[in-house]
Design a protein around this motif. Structure first.
Motif, PDB file in Angstrom:
ATOM      1  N   ASN A 157       0.818  -1.218   0.000  1.00  0.00           N
ATOM      2  CA  ASN A 157       0.000   0.000   0.000  1.00  0.00           C
ATOM      3  C   ASN A 157       0.850   1.266   0.000  1.00  0.00           C
ATOM      4  O   ASN A 157       0.437   2.302   0.517  1.00  0.00           O
ATOM      5  CB  ASN A 157      -0.982   0.014   1.177  1.00  0.00           C
ATOM      6  CG  ASN A 157      -1.797  -1.256   1.261  1.00  0.00           C
ATOM      7  OD1 ASN A 157      -2.263  -1.762   0.236  1.00  0.00           O
ATOM      8  ND2 ASN A 157      -1.949  -1.797   2.453  1.00  0.00           N
ATOM      9  N   ARG A 158       2.032   1.162  -0.604  1.00  0.00           N
ATOM     10  CA  ARG A 158       2.909   2.314  -0.723  1.00  0.00           C
ATOM     11  C   ARG A 158       2.785   2.933  -2.113  1.00  0.00           C
ATOM     12  O   ARG A 158       2.425   2.252  -3.078  1.00  0.00           O
ATOM     13  CB  ARG A 158       4.361   1.920  -0.481  1.00  0.00           C
ATOM     14  CG  ARG A 158       4.635   1.326   0.885  1.00  0.00           C
ATOM     15  CD  ARG A 158       6.106   0.970   1.054  1.00  0.00           C
ATOM     16  NE  ARG A 158       6.540  -0.027   0.076  1.00  0.00           N
ATOM     17  CZ  ARG A 158       7.781  -0.479  -0.029  1.00  0.00           C
ATOM     18  NH1 ARG A 158       8.721  -0.014   0.793  1.00  0.00           N
ATOM     19  NH2 ARG A 158       8.103  -1.393  -0.920  1.00  0.00           N
ATOM     20  N   ILE A 159       3.097   4.217  -2.216  1.00  0.00           N
ATOM     21  CA  ILE A 159       3.313   4.857  -3.509  1.00  0.00           C
ATOM     22  C   ILE A 159       4.819   5.003  -3.670  1.00  0.00           C
ATOM     23  O   ILE A 159       5.493   5.586  -2.814  1.00  0.00           O
ATOM     24  CB  ILE A 159       2.627   6.228  -3.595  1.00  0.00           C
ATOM     25  CG1 ILE A 159       1.108   6.081  -3.440  1.00  0.00           C
ATOM     26  CG2 ILE A 159       2.941   6.897  -4.930  1.00  0.00           C
ATOM     27  CD1 ILE A 159       0.359   7.396  -3.433  1.00  0.00           C
ATOM     28  N   LEU A 160       5.350   4.451  -4.752  1.00  0.00           N
ATOM     29  CA  LEU A 160       6.778   4.473  -5.026  1.00  0.00           C
ATOM     30  C   LEU A 160       7.031   5.248  -6.313  1.00  0.00           C
ATOM     31  O   LEU A 160       6.124   5.465  -7.116  1.00  0.00           O
ATOM     32  CB  LEU A 160       7.320   3.055  -5.162  1.00  0.00           C
ATOM     33  CG  LEU A 160       7.011   2.088  -4.009  1.00  0.00           C
ATOM     34  CD1 LEU A 160       7.396   0.675  -4.390  1.00  0.00           C
ATOM     35  CD2 LEU A 160       7.718   2.502  -2.742  1.00  0.00           C
ATOM     36  N   TYR A 161       8.278   5.640  -6.525  1.00  0.00           N
ATOM     37  CA  TYR A 161       8.634   6.273  -7.783  1.00  0.00           C
ATOM     38  C   TYR A 161      10.039   5.843  -8.185  1.00  0.00           C
ATOM     39  O   TYR A 161      10.845   5.407  -7.360  1.00  0.00           O
ATOM     40  CB  TYR A 161       8.532   7.798  -7.700  1.00  0.00           C
ATOM     41  CG  TYR A 161       9.528   8.455  -6.769  1.00  0.00           C
ATOM     42  CD1 TYR A 161      10.785   8.854  -7.220  1.00  0.00           C
ATOM     43  CD2 TYR A 161       9.205   8.686  -5.434  1.00  0.00           C
ATOM     44  CE1 TYR A 161      11.698   9.460  -6.365  1.00  0.00           C
ATOM     45  CE2 TYR A 161      10.104   9.291  -4.568  1.00  0.00           C
ATOM     46  CZ  TYR A 161      11.352   9.675  -5.048  1.00  0.00           C
ATOM     47  OH  TYR A 161      12.256  10.272  -4.202  1.00  0.00           O
ATOM     48  N   THR A 162      10.330   5.969  -9.470  1.00  0.00           N
ATOM     49  CA  THR A 162      11.639   5.587  -9.983  1.00  0.00           C
ATOM     50  C   THR A 162      12.506   6.827 -10.165  1.00  0.00           C
ATOM     51  O   THR A 162      12.026   7.906 -10.502  1.00  0.00           O
ATOM     52  CB  THR A 162      11.507   4.890 -11.342  1.00  0.00           C
ATOM     53  OG1 THR A 162      10.878   5.781 -12.271  1.00  0.00           O
ATOM     54  CG2 THR A 162      10.686   3.633 -11.221  1.00  0.00           C
ATOM     55  N   ASP A 163      13.811   6.656  -9.952  1.00  0.00           N
ATOM     56  CA  ASP A 163      14.757   7.725 -10.263  1.00  0.00           C
ATOM     57  C   ASP A 163      15.307   7.501 -11.676  1.00  0.00           C
ATOM     58  O   ASP A 163      14.801   6.653 -12.424  1.00  0.00           O
ATOM     59  CB  ASP A 163      15.883   7.782  -9.221  1.00  0.00           C
ATOM     60  CG  ASP A 163      16.647   6.462  -9.108  1.00  0.00           C
ATOM     61  OD1 ASP A 163      16.595   5.660 -10.070  1.00  0.00           O
ATOM     62  OD2 ASP A 163      17.289   6.237  -8.069  1.00  0.00           O
ATOM     63  N   VAL A 164      16.353   8.239 -12.055  1.00  0.00           N
ATOM     64  CA  VAL A 164      16.889   8.141 -13.417  1.00  0.00           C
ATOM     65  C   VAL A 164      17.476   6.760 -13.701  1.00  0.00           C
ATOM     66  O   VAL A 164      17.627   6.369 -14.859  1.00  0.00           O
ATOM     67  CB  VAL A 164      17.964   9.231 -13.664  1.00  0.00           C
ATOM     68  CG1 VAL A 164      17.334  10.598 -13.645  1.00  0.00           C
ATOM     69  CG2 VAL A 164      19.078   9.136 -12.620  1.00  0.00           C
ATOM     70  N   PHE A 165      17.806   6.020 -12.645  1.00  0.00           N
ATOM     71  CA  PHE A 165      18.351   4.671 -12.810  1.00  0.00           C
ATOM     72  C   PHE A 165      17.267   3.601 -12.668  1.00  0.00           C
ATOM     73  O   PHE A 165      17.573   2.414 -12.592  1.00  0.00           O
ATOM     74  CB  PHE A 165      19.459   4.425 -11.783  1.00  0.00           C
ATOM     75  CG  PHE A 165      20.580   5.418 -11.849  1.00  0.00           C
ATOM     76  CD1 PHE A 165      21.505   5.368 -12.883  1.00  0.00           C
ATOM     77  CD2 PHE A 165      20.699   6.416 -10.895  1.00  0.00           C
ATOM     78  CE1 PHE A 165      22.541   6.292 -12.954  1.00  0.00           C
ATOM     79  CE2 PHE A 165      21.735   7.343 -10.957  1.00  0.00           C
ATOM     80  CZ  PHE A 165      22.658   7.289 -11.993  1.00  0.00           C
ATOM     81  N   LEU A 166      16.003   4.048 -12.606  1.00  0.00           N
ATOM     82  CA  LEU A 166      14.848   3.165 -12.429  1.00  0.00           C
ATOM     83  C   LEU A 166      14.875   2.403 -11.112  1.00  0.00           C
ATOM     84  O   LEU A 166      14.292   1.330 -10.990  1.00  0.00           O
ATOM     85  CB  LEU A 166      14.722   2.180 -13.598  1.00  0.00           C
ATOM     86  CG  LEU A 166      14.382   2.807 -14.962  1.00  0.00           C
ATOM     87  CD1 LEU A 166      14.186   1.723 -16.002  1.00  0.00           C
ATOM     88  CD2 LEU A 166      13.157   3.687 -14.879  1.00  0.00           C
ATOM     89  N   LYS A 167      15.559   2.949 -10.124  1.00  0.00           N
ATOM     90  CA  LYS A 167      15.517   2.371  -8.787  1.00  0.00           C
ATOM     91  C   LYS A 167      14.319   2.943  -8.051  1.00  0.00           C
ATOM     92  O   LYS A 167      13.969   4.109  -8.211  1.00  0.00           O
ATOM     93  CB  LYS A 167      16.813   2.685  -8.034  1.00  0.00           C
ATOM     94  CG  LYS A 167      18.040   1.977  -8.595  1.00  0.00           C
ATOM     95  CD  LYS A 167      19.280   2.286  -7.762  1.00  0.00           C
ATOM     96  CE  LYS A 167      20.495   1.550  -8.317  1.00  0.00           C
ATOM     97  NZ  LYS A 167      21.728   1.856  -7.525  1.00  0.00           N
TER      98      LYS A 167
END
Length: 664
Positions: free
Chosen positions: A310-320
């Protein structure tokens, strides 16, 4: 029976901190605790709107990851949302017990603007680019419905029979709408006259799904069977495709050069990233894998997505992956009131508060410098139930399916006085009456134990039992599922002779009961069938053997997590049936003030009611005014907050870190 006396973790005594704020609006910083079904980005204000299955919509500042507002939209699940591009209008799709509700809310004030009941889930609904209209599609030959976005009035646009429209897109001028029919046809229609301007057959197989149009309006991304397809909107021709099974969502980046796709593989969802150069798709090596991913979103050159926690996550420029929001509240499993103390339990800790924290009527709080609380390690390390045996003794019993025991904690010495584990199945109830401990196991076995020796005075088994109560020293009453059409969900048991007989009741399931020893009335919460529908009913049973009954209140639908409790004098009954607190004074039902927190379990202490809420918070209610006076929050780092109705904030040392002042 085990009799173990071991050294218990020494209690930690801590002093409350008072944050001297009055009149300010504060939001408790915590994410969703239930499944996130949808989220949207309002680019103009840099806000995220996320909706969950608990009926809440949370509004976030994208740049700071701060929660700025929490909206209680419904007690049902919010399945999808749309945000007006210019005005503070939020439209939510709520899954009702039967059917759906499309509801518009002013998200700044929380005021409901309009709503519409739907028999089935719409295929799609969106605001037009300028926000003039709300457009909805349904599974009908006259598929398109158009409403005024501000007042919900249905407009006479697009009333022709275009066939079933599974996807649509309104032009930026709001003069033209492009619609897609599963027959494989794209039509461009004048929004107000309804005349077709252009019809374009797509040169690909039929039944496209998960359609998304690029920002430059040049291509369409969709799925057909196990293929990801990109189609030229000018010619209808296939640009390229990629074999990828079980796709559940597609999103195109803001610059139209990247495409993210959710695909299910076995028990896990994966997000695949593709580069698009206008002619072909190139799969990146990087991908994200989770047990469950419900939605994708491109914003600020990042990909945002949800996971099974139930988290909202996001990717950085390295897709981490990085965490944008997560739930910080612990799951409070029970609380208990004993004398001048309140005990609160979760799987890690037992916290003991003085009743002075909430004041004698729930309206005043003793000076912070005078208040201390105790923290003990939870000896069972699972979700627990709590019951005071005496003022300095707390019974802690397991609610876990694998741990079948309870312990007696001496609060003064910080030691476990007794440890009892002679159960064959999980405990679902433990209560104390005078010198007796009453227990009920999931397999229907109830035991009466002597509280001093823990010897068994009585044991009885009734399959399907959910709750059992003392009526007197010679009578127990149990609530259970109806085992046959000729049976009854209420059962009287004589603990001296073992004799039993049924109480007349035609409910399918009785799941909570309360007995008033002064008037000799029995109250029950049960589910019953009525004209093909299920309703939840509050009954009063009376007579020598409770052979007579009266329905006090009924709720249209199932509410099997609501509860009952009586005050010590037996004059007032309280219930959370229907998702609010109701008071029965012997004559009529009186509702308490509506709250954004849905109360489930209720506990009484003099002039206050404490409610353990569905969203993991605890609320304190003033019985005289029937209004909420305090909300309590407990966090994973063992800190906590208490916020009064007039916005005074009491907190543990780190608790104030979860507060944010908001202008909304």
């Amino acid at each position: 029976m085990k009799m173990i006396k071991i050294l218990f973790s020494t209690a930690i005594f801590l002093v409350l901190f008072l944050i001297p704020v009055w009149g300010d609006n504060y939001v408790v910083q915590s994410g969703h605790f239930s499944l996130i079904n949808d989220f949207k980005w309002l680019k103009s204000d840099q806000l995220f709107f996320s909706a969950d299955s608990d009926g809440q919509v949370k509004i976030w500042d994208v740049l700071t990851s701060r929660l700025i507002k929490n909206l209680r939209v419904s007690h049902y699940s919010v399945e999808a949302i749309e945000v007006h591009p210019k005005k503070s209008i939020l439209v939510v799709l709520v899954r009702l017990r039967k059917g759906f509700e499309l509801k518009a809310i002013d998200w700044k004030t929380g005021k409901e603007l309009y709503s519409r009941i739907l028999n089935e889930r719409p295929l799609d609904f969106k605001f037009s680019p300028r926000g003039s209209f709300l457009v909805l599609t349904q599974t009908d030959i006259q598929s398109l419905l158009v409403f005024d976005a501000e007042d919900g009035t249905e407009l006479g646009y697009l009333k022709k029979a275009y066939g079933i429209v599974s996807y649509f897109s309104v032009s930026s001028s709001e003069k033209t709408i492009m619609v897609y029919s599963p027959s494989g046809k794209l039509s461009y229609i004048d929004f107000k006259t309804g005349k077709e301007k252009l019809e374009k057959p797509l040169l690909v197989p039929l039944n496209l799904a998960h359609l998304q149009i690029s920002g430059n309006q040049l291509f369409l991304a969709a799925t057909e069977g196990s293929k990801l397809m990109l189609l030229d909107l000018l010619t209808g021709a296939l640009i390229c495709d990629y074999e990828l099974p079980n796709i559940s969502d597609i999103k195109i980046s803001e610059d139209d050069k990247e495409i993210a796709v959710i695909s299910n593989s076995g028990r896990k969802d994966r997000v695949f990233f593709f580069k698009f150069d206008g002619k072909s798709l190139l799969l990146k090596d990087e991908k994200i894998e989770k047990i469950q991913i419900s939605s994708l979103l491109y914003a600020n050159r990042r990909v945002y997505f949800t996971d099974d926690m139930n988290r909202i996550l996001y990717t950085d420029v390295f897709l981490k992956e990085n965490v944008f929001s997560q739930n910080h509240l612990v799951a409070i499993s029970d609380l208990a009131i004993g004398g001048d103390r309140i005990a609160v339990g979760n799987s890690e800790q037992i916290i003991i508060f003085p009743i002075a924290l909430i004041g004698p009527s729930g309206t005043t709080v003793t000076a912070a410098s005078d208040i201390k609380y105790e923290v003990f390690d939870n000896p069972l390390k699972v979700a627990v139930g709590l019951e005071f045996l005496r003022s300095n003794h707390l019974l802690i019993w397991s609610r876990d399916s694998l741990v079948h025991r309870f312990v007696d904690l001496n609060l003064q010495k910080g030691e476990i006085a007794n440890d009892y584990d002679e159960f064959q199945s999980p405990l679902i109830q433990l209560e104390v009456l005078d010198s007796k401990i009453l227990t009920l196991q999931k397999n229907g076995t109830c035991k009466i134990l002597d509280s001093a020796s823990l010897e068994t005075d009585f044991q009885y088994n009734a399959p399907g039992m959910h709750k059992i109560n003392f009526v007197s020293n010679t009578t127990l009453i149990g609530a259970r599922s109806q085992l046959s059409q000729l049976g009854s969900p209420l059962l009287m048991i004589n603990p001296q002779t073992g004799e039993t007989f049924s109480i007349s009741d035609n409910s399918l399931l009785c799941y909570d009961i309360a007995y008033d020893k002064f008037s000799r009335r029995l109250y029950s919460l049960s589910a019953q069938e009525k004209q093909g529908r299920t309703e939840t009913v509050l009954r009063r049973h009376y007579g020598r053997n409770f052979e007579s009954e009266t329905i006090i209140y009924s709720y249209d639908g199932e509410d099997l997590n609501s509860s009952l409790t009586l005050d010590d004098a037996g004059r007032y009954l309280f219930t959370s049936i229907g998702y609010d607190i109701l008071e029965w004074n012997g004559i009529k039902i009186i509702p308490y003030a509506h709250s954004e927190h849905i109360p489930r379990s209720l506990y009484l202490s003099k002039d206050v009611i404490l409610s353990l809420n569905r969203d993991l918070s605890i609320s304190v209610w003033n019985r005289k005014t029937r209004t909420k006076s305090i909300d309590l929050y407990f966090f994973e780092d063992h800190s906590w907050l208490a916020i009064t109705a007039d916005n005074r904030v009491y907190a543990s040392e780190k608790g104030e870190n979860y507060l944010f002042k908001t202008d909304y």
